[in-house]
Design an enzyme around this catalytic site. Structure first.
Site, PDB file in Angstrom:
ATOM      1  N   CYS A 182      -5.954   5.936   5.285  1.00  0.00           N
ATOM      2  CA  CYS A 182      -4.845   6.598   4.605  1.00  0.00           C
ATOM      3  C   CYS A 182      -3.910   5.552   3.995  1.00  0.00           C
ATOM      4  CB  CYS A 182      -4.072   7.470   5.605  1.00  0.00           C
ATOM      5  SG  CYS A 182      -2.726   8.423   4.827  1.00  0.00           S
ATOM      6  N   ASP A 217      -0.844   5.624   4.144  1.00  0.00           N
ATOM      7  CA  ASP A 217       0.357   5.551   4.989  1.00  0.00           C
ATOM      8  C   ASP A 217       0.709   4.089   5.326  1.00  0.00           C
ATOM      9  OD1 ASP A 217       2.033   5.615   7.452  1.00  0.00           O
ATOM     10  OD2 ASP A 217       1.708   7.780   7.300  1.00  0.00           O
ATOM     11  N   ARG A 255       2.146   2.861   7.681  1.00  0.00           N
ATOM     12  CA  ARG A 255       2.087   2.504   9.099  1.00  0.00           C
ATOM     13  C   ARG A 255       0.678   2.215   9.599  1.00  0.00           C
ATOM     14  NH1 ARG A 255       5.176   7.929  10.596  1.00  0.00           N
ATOM     15  NH2 ARG A 255       3.670   8.573   9.023  1.00  0.00           N
ATOM     16  N   HIS A 306      -5.339   9.120  10.851  1.00  0.00           N
ATOM     17  CA  HIS A 306      -4.293   8.849  11.841  1.00  0.00           C
ATOM     18  C   HIS A 306      -3.569  10.150  12.179  1.00  0.00           C
ATOM     19  CE1 HIS A 306      -0.708   8.943   9.046  1.00  0.00           C
ATOM     20  NE2 HIS A 306      -1.675   8.805   8.164  1.00  0.00           N
ATOM     21  N   CYS A 334      -0.424  12.488  10.147  1.00  0.00           N
ATOM     22  CA  CYS A 334      -0.644  12.197   8.716  1.00  0.00           C
ATOM     23  C   CYS A 334       0.145  13.199   7.851  1.00  0.00           C
ATOM     24  CB  CYS A 334      -2.130  12.287   8.396  1.00  0.00           C
ATOM     25  SG  CYS A 334      -2.503  11.899   6.670  1.00  0.00           S
TER      26      CYS A 334
END
Ligand code: CO
Length: 215
Positions: free
Chosen positions: A42, A44, A46, A98, A101
């Site tokens: 992803c 993302d 993080r 994750h 999400c």
């Protein structure tokens, strides 16, 4: 440098720290890359691929998009897979989702965020495919976790069904496709037990992984 000088300062410090340990690190790496893994994750912020698995530059080839989706007609993702498998000859493709999400959450809640809603239709397809099983999950947080997991499992199937992966297996190339999920709360990876190394393993591995996810 008018803006973002701090990032250039960080970069110089990072480059210097690596060269302090291995003076020729970048020079050697500049000649060729031979990563053993393709990471599809992803976007993302993080979930940074290299850091999560402790790999240095040169060790993992990376493709990221919102909600780590592998779409059969996405030339971007398909080109990454093709180059990784046929040119770099990676041995492993890791699809890593994750928990928590934002893309999966938006798909689950039918949130209207704009253009991205169209992309997240692919996650809604996963949700619809598993609607009867997901209906048995009572808790909202649990529901989101299960859809995050199912999304990874279905994207593993999509990756395995690409012509690139099918052709690789067809000519006997060693290639495993893995489904993992990362916990934002503890920084740990979990294996979703869907590791496919041959075309004929796909159906049973998929069914088993779904069964564990939504019994
Ligand atoms: Co995400």
């Amino acid at each position: 440098m008018r803006l973002l000088q701090n990032l250039f300062d960080n970069n110089r410090a990072w480059s210097d720290s690596i060269r302090a340990h291995q003076p020729d690190f970048f020079e050697k790496l500049s000649h060729q890359q031979s990563p053993g893994y393709l990471w599809i994750g992803c976007s993302d912020s993080r979930v940074p691929a290299n850091q999560v698995v402790g790999l240095l530059p040169g060790e993992v080839f990376v493709h990221r998009n919102v909600a780590n989706v592998v779409v059969h007609t996405d030339l971007n993702c398909l080109s990454v897979i093709q180059y990784a498998v046929e040119v770099l000859r990676v041995r492993h493709i890791i699809i890593c989702g994750h928990y928590g999400c934002g893309g999966v959450t938006a798909a689950l809640r039918n949130q209207k965020l704009g253009l991205i809603d169209n992309w997240l239709r692919h996650v809604q397809d996963v949700r619809h495919k598993h609607a009867p099983a997901l209906a048995r999950v009572g808790d909202d947080a649990q529901l989101c976790d299960r859809l995050c997991e199912l999304n990874v499992i279905e994207q593993v199937v999509n990756a395995c069904q690409t012509t690139v992966v099918q052709d690789a297996w067809g000519r006997g190339q060693e290639l495993a496709v893995h489904g993992w999920i990362y916990g934002l709360r503890d920084g740990q990876l979990r294996d979703l037990n869907v590791c496919i190394t041959r075309a004929d393993e796909l159906a049973s591995a998929h069914a088993a992984a779904v069964q564990v996810c939504v019994p």
